[in-house]
Design an enzyme around this catalytic site. Structure first.
Site, mmCIF file in Angstrom:
data_model
loop_
_atom_site.group_PDB
_atom_site.id
_atom_site.type_symbol
_atom_site.label_atom_id
_atom_site.label_comp_id
_atom_site.label_asym_id
_atom_site.label_seq_id
_atom_site.Cartn_x
_atom_site.Cartn_y
_atom_site.Cartn_z
ATOM 1 N N GLY A 15 0.780 -1.227 0.000
ATOM 2 C CA GLY A 15 0.000 0.000 0.000
ATOM 3 C C GLY A 15 0.811 1.276 0.000
ATOM 4 O O GLY A 15 0.256 2.370 -0.015
ATOM 5 N N GLY A 17 2.714 2.386 -2.443
ATOM 6 C CA GLY A 17 2.658 3.022 -3.755
ATOM 7 C C GLY A 17 3.673 2.495 -4.751
ATOM 8 O O GLY A 17 3.900 3.115 -5.789
ATOM 9 N N LYS A 18 4.266 1.348 -4.472
ATOM 10 C CA LYS A 18 5.303 0.785 -5.347
ATOM 11 C C LYS A 18 4.794 0.563 -6.770
ATOM 12 O O LYS A 18 5.418 1.000 -7.735
ATOM 13 C CB LYS A 18 5.816 -0.552 -4.783
ATOM 14 C CG LYS A 18 6.479 -0.458 -3.440
ATOM 15 C CD LYS A 18 6.872 -1.815 -2.888
ATOM 16 C CE LYS A 18 5.728 -2.761 -2.690
ATOM 17 N NZ LYS A 18 4.712 -2.340 -1.713
ATOM 18 N N SER A 86 9.666 -7.101 -0.634
ATOM 19 C CA SER A 86 11.053 -7.512 -0.344
ATOM 20 C C SER A 86 11.526 -6.940 0.994
ATOM 21 O O SER A 86 12.364 -6.052 1.027
ATOM 22 C CB SER A 86 11.988 -7.150 -1.494
ATOM 23 O OG SER A 86 11.805 -5.837 -1.963
#
Length: 175
Positions: A15, A17-18, A86
């Site tokens: 969440g 914003g990647k 990750s």
């Protein structure tokens, strides 16, 4: 068309914003006629890493597999945009060293903001105990100590974040 390949690794909480930022960067790079590929963590988990759990060992294996594909593409002149939580520094560093041409983008938003954005309802499920080992709730997230780019998605616009990533690609000679 000849270009220098690079992996741009977007890391951060669910969440943060990647995917949003990586998709916008992808659009800009395509408009500049660059070879670009997206490796999105959610899509990779449905295919390349299907069946892996969310244990630390399986999360590391997930990142290694994403890194392997990113490395193949990068060495063949593709700009690879990886958006994956990750959560562990050590495995991100391992992948960075393997790939070489690597830019880490820390997509940083406070946990409270990520929970408010909870489009998929994952935080709600994690808080209720339906999902175990959820990053930021009952599993740690280790923020980069010195990523090349930090996007504060709670304080800056999508356009500002995208501009930071593109500026860094230019500064490092990839554009």
């Amino acid at each position: 068309m000849h270009q220098r390949g690079v992996t741009v690794w977007f890391t951060g909480l669910s969440g943060a914003g990647k995917t949003t930022i990586s998709r916008a960067v992808e659009q800009e790079l395509r408009s500049r006629r660059r070879l670009v590929e997206i490796l999105d963590g959610d899509i990779v988990r449905q295919n390349l890493t299907k069946g892996l759990s969310f244990s630390k060992e399986d999360r590391d294996e997930n990142v290694r597999r994403i890194g392997f594909v990113a490395h193949l593409l990068t060495r063949n002149g593709v700009i690879v945009l990886v958006s994956a939580i990750s959560p562990y520094r050590e495995i991100r560093q391992e992948v960075r060293e393997r790939i070489g041409d690597f830019i880490e983008v820390y997509v940083n938003a406070p946990l409270e903001v990520c929970e408010q954005r909870d489009v998929k309802g994952l935080y709600k499920k994690a808080r209720s105990g339906e999902i175990k080992q959820f990053t930021g709730i009952d599993d740690p997230y280790e923020a980069p100590l010195k990523g090349e780019v930090v996007c504060r998605t709670d304080l800056e616009s999508e356009a500002e974040s995208v501009a930071k990533v593109l500026r860094t690609l230019e500064e490092f000679g990839y554009l």
